[in-house]
Motif scaffolding. Sequence first.
Motif, PDB file in Angstrom:
ATOM      1  N   ALA A 119     -20.252 -24.629 -51.456  1.00 29.42           N
ATOM      2  CA  ALA A 119     -20.514 -23.438 -52.244  1.00 29.42           C
ATOM      3  C   ALA A 119     -21.835 -22.833 -51.903  1.00 29.42           C
ATOM      4  N   ALA A 120     -22.068 -21.520 -52.173  1.00 23.35           N
ATOM      5  CA  ALA A 120     -23.341 -20.861 -51.942  1.00 23.35           C
ATOM      6  C   ALA A 120     -23.403 -19.530 -52.616  1.00 23.35           C
ATOM      7  N   SER A 121     -24.660 -18.883 -52.724  1.00 18.72           N
ATOM      8  CA  SER A 121     -24.764 -17.555 -53.315  1.00 18.72           C
ATOM      9  C   SER A 121     -25.614 -16.610 -52.542  1.00 18.72           C
ATOM     10  N   VAL A 122     -26.334 -15.953 -51.896  1.00 19.71           N
ATOM     11  CA  VAL A 122     -26.780 -14.827 -51.136  1.00 19.71           C
ATOM     12  C   VAL A 122     -25.494 -14.160 -50.903  1.00 19.71           C
ATOM     13  N   LEU A 123     -24.461 -14.683 -51.068  1.00 20.29           N
ATOM     14  CA  LEU A 123     -23.024 -14.720 -51.140  1.00 20.29           C
ATOM     15  C   LEU A 123     -22.626 -15.943 -50.385  1.00 20.29           C
ATOM     16  N   ILE A 124     -22.037 -16.984 -51.089  1.00 23.77           N
ATOM     17  CA  ILE A 124     -21.636 -18.164 -50.375  1.00 23.77           C
ATOM     18  C   ILE A 124     -20.139 -18.186 -50.230  1.00 23.77           C
ATOM     19  N   VAL A 125     -19.643 -18.534 -49.079  1.00 19.21           N
ATOM     20  CA  VAL A 125     -18.216 -18.635 -48.865  1.00 19.21           C
ATOM     21  C   VAL A 125     -17.837 -19.989 -48.354  1.00 19.21           C
ATOM     22  N   PHE A 178     -13.438 -10.899 -50.134  1.00 16.65           N
ATOM     23  CA  PHE A 178     -14.636 -11.502 -50.718  1.00 16.65           C
ATOM     24  C   PHE A 178     -15.895 -10.768 -50.242  1.00 16.65           C
ATOM     25  N   SER A 179     -15.753  -9.487 -49.946  1.00 16.23           N
ATOM     26  CA  SER A 179     -16.860  -8.697 -49.416  1.00 16.23           C
ATOM     27  C   SER A 179     -17.993  -8.496 -50.423  1.00 16.23           C
ATOM     28  N   HIS A 180     -17.746  -8.800 -51.697  1.00 19.46           N
ATOM     29  CA  HIS A 180     -18.782  -8.648 -52.716  1.00 19.46           C
ATOM     30  C   HIS A 180     -19.737  -9.843 -52.748  1.00 19.46           C
ATOM     31  N   ALA A 181     -19.443 -10.872 -51.998  1.00 12.52           N
ATOM     32  CA  ALA A 181     -20.254 -12.088 -52.030  1.00 12.52           C
ATOM     33  C   ALA A 181     -21.640 -11.842 -51.452  1.00 12.52           C
ATOM     34  N   THR A 182     -22.597 -12.563 -51.979  1.00 15.62           N
ATOM     35  CA  THR A 182     -23.932 -12.580 -51.376  1.00 15.62           C
ATOM     36  C   THR A 182     -24.157 -13.884 -50.633  1.00 15.62           C
ATOM     37  N   VAL A 183     -23.364 -14.886 -50.996  1.00 21.86           N
ATOM     38  CA  VAL A 183     -23.413 -16.179 -50.300  1.00 21.86           C
ATOM     39  C   VAL A 183     -21.978 -16.635 -50.073  1.00 21.86           C
ATOM     40  N   VAL A 184     -21.728 -17.128 -48.854  1.00 16.85           N
ATOM     41  CA  VAL A 184     -20.396 -17.649 -48.524  1.00 16.85           C
ATOM     42  C   VAL A 184     -20.541 -19.078 -48.021  1.00 16.85           C
ATOM     43  N   THR A 185     -19.690 -19.964 -48.528  1.00 20.69           N
ATOM     44  CA  THR A 185     -19.737 -21.341 -48.068  1.00 20.69           C
ATOM     45  C   THR A 185     -18.421 -21.717 -47.404  1.00 20.69           C
ATOM     46  N   LYS A 213     -22.135  -7.238 -45.753  1.00 23.37           N
ATOM     47  CA  LYS A 213     -23.415  -6.559 -45.938  1.00 23.37           C
ATOM     48  C   LYS A 213     -24.536  -7.347 -45.271  1.00 23.37           C
ATOM     49  N   PRO A 214     -25.401  -6.668 -44.485  1.00 13.79           N
ATOM     50  CA  PRO A 214     -26.537  -7.374 -43.896  1.00 13.79           C
ATOM     51  C   PRO A 214     -27.347  -8.113 -44.956  1.00 13.79           C
ATOM     52  N   GLY A 215     -27.709  -9.349 -44.631  1.00 17.48           N
ATOM     53  CA  GLY A 215     -28.443 -10.176 -45.580  1.00 17.48           C
ATOM     54  C   GLY A 215     -27.566 -11.178 -46.292  1.00 17.48           C
ATOM     55  N   THR A 216     -26.239 -11.028 -46.194  1.00 20.73           N
ATOM     56  CA  THR A 216     -25.340 -12.019 -46.781  1.00 20.73           C
ATOM     57  C   THR A 216     -25.594 -13.367 -46.131  1.00 20.73           C
ATOM     58  N   ARG A 217     -25.660 -14.406 -46.923  1.00 21.01           N
ATOM     59  CA  ARG A 217     -25.942 -15.746 -46.400  1.00 21.01           C
ATOM     60  C   ARG A 217     -24.653 -16.560 -46.283  1.00 21.01           C
ATOM     61  N   ILE A 218     -24.574 -17.315 -45.227  1.00 23.03           N
ATOM     62  CA  ILE A 218     -23.370 -18.095 -44.942  1.00 23.03           C
ATOM     63  C   ILE A 218     -23.773 -19.526 -44.640  1.00 23.03           C
ATOM     64  N   VAL A 219     -23.080 -20.471 -45.264  1.00 23.67           N
ATOM     65  CA  VAL A 219     -23.360 -21.883 -45.043  1.00 23.67           C
ATOM     66  C   VAL A 219     -22.063 -22.599 -44.696  1.00 23.67           C
ATOM     67  N   SER A 220     -22.105 -23.395 -43.623  1.00 26.12           N
ATOM     68  CA  SER A 220     -20.925 -24.149 -43.198  1.00 26.12           C
ATOM     69  C   SER A 220     -21.226 -25.639 -43.175  1.00 26.12           C
ATOM     70  N   ASN A 221     -20.358 -26.403 -43.776  1.00 26.46           N
ATOM     71  CA  ASN A 221     -20.422 -27.855 -43.715  1.00 26.46           C
ATOM     72  C   ASN A 221     -19.887 -28.313 -42.357  1.00 26.46           C
ATOM     73  N   THR A 222     -20.712 -29.007 -41.591  1.00 27.18           N
ATOM     74  CA  THR A 222     -20.327 -29.727 -40.365  1.00 27.18           C
ATOM     75  C   THR A 222     -20.046 -28.842 -39.158  1.00 27.18           C
ATOM     76  N   PHE A 223     -19.273 -27.769 -39.318  1.00 26.16           N
ATOM     77  CA  PHE A 223     -18.756 -27.037 -38.163  1.00 26.16           C
ATOM     78  C   PHE A 223     -19.499 -25.725 -37.929  1.00 26.16           C
ATOM     79  N   ALA A 224     -19.717 -25.411 -36.634  1.00 30.39           N
ATOM     80  CA  ALA A 224     -20.469 -24.225 -36.230  1.00 30.39           C
ATOM     81  C   ALA A 224     -19.553 -23.009 -36.122  1.00 30.39           C
ATOM     82  N   MET A 225     -20.055 -21.938 -35.466  1.00 28.87           N
ATOM     83  CA  MET A 225     -19.347 -20.660 -35.433  1.00 28.87           C
ATOM     84  C   MET A 225     -19.240 -20.136 -33.998  1.00 28.87           C
TER      85      MET A 225
END
Length: 278
Positions: free
Chosen positions: A7-13, A124-131, A150-162
């Motif tokens: 989970a996350a918030s800056v928009l977490i997905v 989920f475009s309204h998110a500020t954090v995506v996990t 939106k620029p500045g949205t934060r994204i966090v991934s467990n284990t796997f890259a992009m």
Amino acid sequence: MFRISVAASVLIVLVSGCATQHAGTEQYQPLMAQGGKDVMWMPTANNLVTEMLEAAQVTSTDVVVDLGAGDGKIPIEAARRFGARAVGIEFNPDLAALARRNAQQAGVSDRVTIVTGDIFQEDFSHATVVTLYLLTQLNIKLKPTLLAMKPGTRIVSNTFAMGSWEPDATILADGEVSGFFWVVPAKVEGTWTFSGFPDWPEAQVRIKQKSQKFDADMVLDQTLSQRIEGHLRGAQISFDFKDDREQPQTFVGIVSAKKIHGTIKQIPGSVVIATKAQ
């Protein structure tokens, strides 16, 4: 295939798979590594949930979107510990129902919404954090959607890259790299006309962007002056260049649509404005 929830918030997905069984009772409990739509269900360790949300600097002003919410652990923690509003998207209706019960039992059902749906179809475009807790190939499949946020949205991934999208930071848990963190960059590829640089009334900067990094040619009087490299962190842009005296200078600014406003770091009070060509 693996499925992971975060989970996350800056928009977490958070992106993860869902189980295929349907118990439909209050006693339903998911099984470790049970099969899902795209990946298997594997819960995120409690300490890593905290590390991920802290890496995204989640606050009470954030909307955290957890893709593949599973039993709701990440949205619940985002709301309980950080005061964020959180949304979990879960394909398996039994897991989604369990997540809603868990949110109610944790006393955060007023700030946590669990949607029964497909993360590749839900908005989920309204998110500020995506996990996320998915395999690399699923992260890559989501990458165009994430980069369009939106620029500045934060994204966090467990284990796997992009894939080719390099992380802005890595996440450590128990001394080991356990996740990755990105900030969605503004889109700046194209030709920009800058005014306000020292020595030059006007300069063209032709940018080729690769995620949060870019290469550019600086052109003066239609002649190549120098090649530069720059970086984006959300809407913040920066790059180094040399003036007419070969002195190093640093431009820092903010991207807003087809405008950039900034300053020369070494020259207090300087004002630099750039406009993007049509």
